[in-house]
Scaffold this active site. Structure first.
Site, mmCIF file in Angstrom:
data_model
loop_
_atom_site.group_PDB
_atom_site.id
_atom_site.type_symbol
_atom_site.label_atom_id
_atom_site.label_comp_id
_atom_site.label_asym_id
_atom_site.label_seq_id
_atom_site.Cartn_x
_atom_site.Cartn_y
_atom_site.Cartn_z
ATOM 1 N N ASP A 75 -2.373 1.001 7.462
ATOM 2 C CA ASP A 75 -1.687 0.858 6.167
ATOM 3 C C ASP A 75 -1.184 -0.579 6.026
ATOM 4 O O ASP A 75 -1.122 -1.112 4.922
ATOM 5 C CB ASP A 75 -0.509 1.834 6.074
ATOM 6 C CG ASP A 75 -0.934 3.267 6.328
ATOM 7 O OD1 ASP A 75 -1.163 3.985 5.342
ATOM 8 O OD2 ASP A 75 -1.051 3.662 7.499
ATOM 9 N N GLU A 123 -1.656 -1.503 -4.409
ATOM 10 C CA GLU A 123 -2.829 -0.674 -4.589
ATOM 11 C C GLU A 123 -2.437 0.502 -5.466
ATOM 12 O O GLU A 123 -1.451 1.183 -5.202
ATOM 13 C CB GLU A 123 -3.337 -0.189 -3.234
ATOM 14 C CG GLU A 123 -4.703 0.457 -3.318
ATOM 15 C CD GLU A 123 -5.321 0.660 -1.956
ATOM 16 O OE1 GLU A 123 -5.905 -0.304 -1.414
ATOM 17 O OE2 GLU A 123 -5.216 1.778 -1.441
ATOM 18 N N ASP A 127 0.874 -1.166 0.000
ATOM 19 C CA ASP A 127 0.000 0.000 0.000
ATOM 20 C C ASP A 127 0.914 1.219 0.000
ATOM 21 O O ASP A 127 1.360 1.675 1.046
ATOM 22 C CB ASP A 127 -0.901 -0.013 1.242
ATOM 23 C CG ASP A 127 -1.840 1.195 1.292
ATOM 24 O OD1 ASP A 127 -2.161 1.739 0.225
ATOM 25 O OD2 ASP A 127 -2.249 1.576 2.407
#
Length: 183
Positions: free
Chosen positions: A146, A73, A13
């Protein structure tokens, strides 16, 4: 002899303040969390130093766990062009760490990740974390979500069978697929 195919997936991420990572081991239908954590970047003054740190830490995680695939992502479209540029660079550096090891990379939109993990593309970070805790039997949810976001990306990739999501082929297709973003 057990012929269950094993696969290790690294989920990332990307971020410029905190970057999450999560590593899962897939053995048939059994899923095991190998590691999840964050890379703290706010203490580094320059953007270049942050990018260097991302590359070093992602490379270290890759060397430690030897993932077969990397899923990350894709940055969502924000209003601030500068922060989007920085986020894109952070993502690119993380991708480069995997590419230097010839590890295939797949990107997923944030909504796709949430949808595949919770069934709701608009789920909150907390809902995603709670679902991951249930699916992967995590003892506790980390303070910084996260890390669970990155784990969700890895799990999404597993659920997609390692095949990337379909992407828009043109601006027209993109606009028709993203009516909610038009003003």
């Amino acid at each position: 002899m057990n012929k269950t195919k094993e696969k290790i997936i690294l989920g990332l991420d990307p971020g410029t303040t905190v970057m999450g990572y999560g590593v899962i081991l897939v053995q048939g239908s059994k899923l095991t969390t190998l590691q999840l954590g964050v890379i703290h970047l706010s203490k580094y003054k320059s953007h270049e130093l942050k990018l260097k740190k991302i590359f070093e830490r992602v490379t270290h995680v890759i060397e430690e766990f030897g993932p077969d695939e990397v899923a990350l992502e894709a940055p969502f479209f924000g209003k601030n062009v500068q922060s989007m540029l920085k986020l894109g660079r952070a993502q690119g550096v993380a991708m480069a760490a995997a590419l230097t090891r010839d590890i295939p990379i797949t990107e997923y939109a944030p909504k796709k990740v949430k949808q595949s993990v919770t069934g709701n593309g608009n789920a909150s970070k907390e809902q995603v974390a709670a679902m991951l805790q249930s699916i992967l039997k995590l003892k506790e949810i980390p303070k910084l979500l996260d890390a669970t976001d990155a784990l969700a990306v890895a799990l999404c990739h597993h659920y997609q069978g390692g095949k990337p999501q379909t992407s828009s082929k043109s601006w027209k297709a993109f606009l028709s697929d993203n009516q909610d973003r038009l003003k």
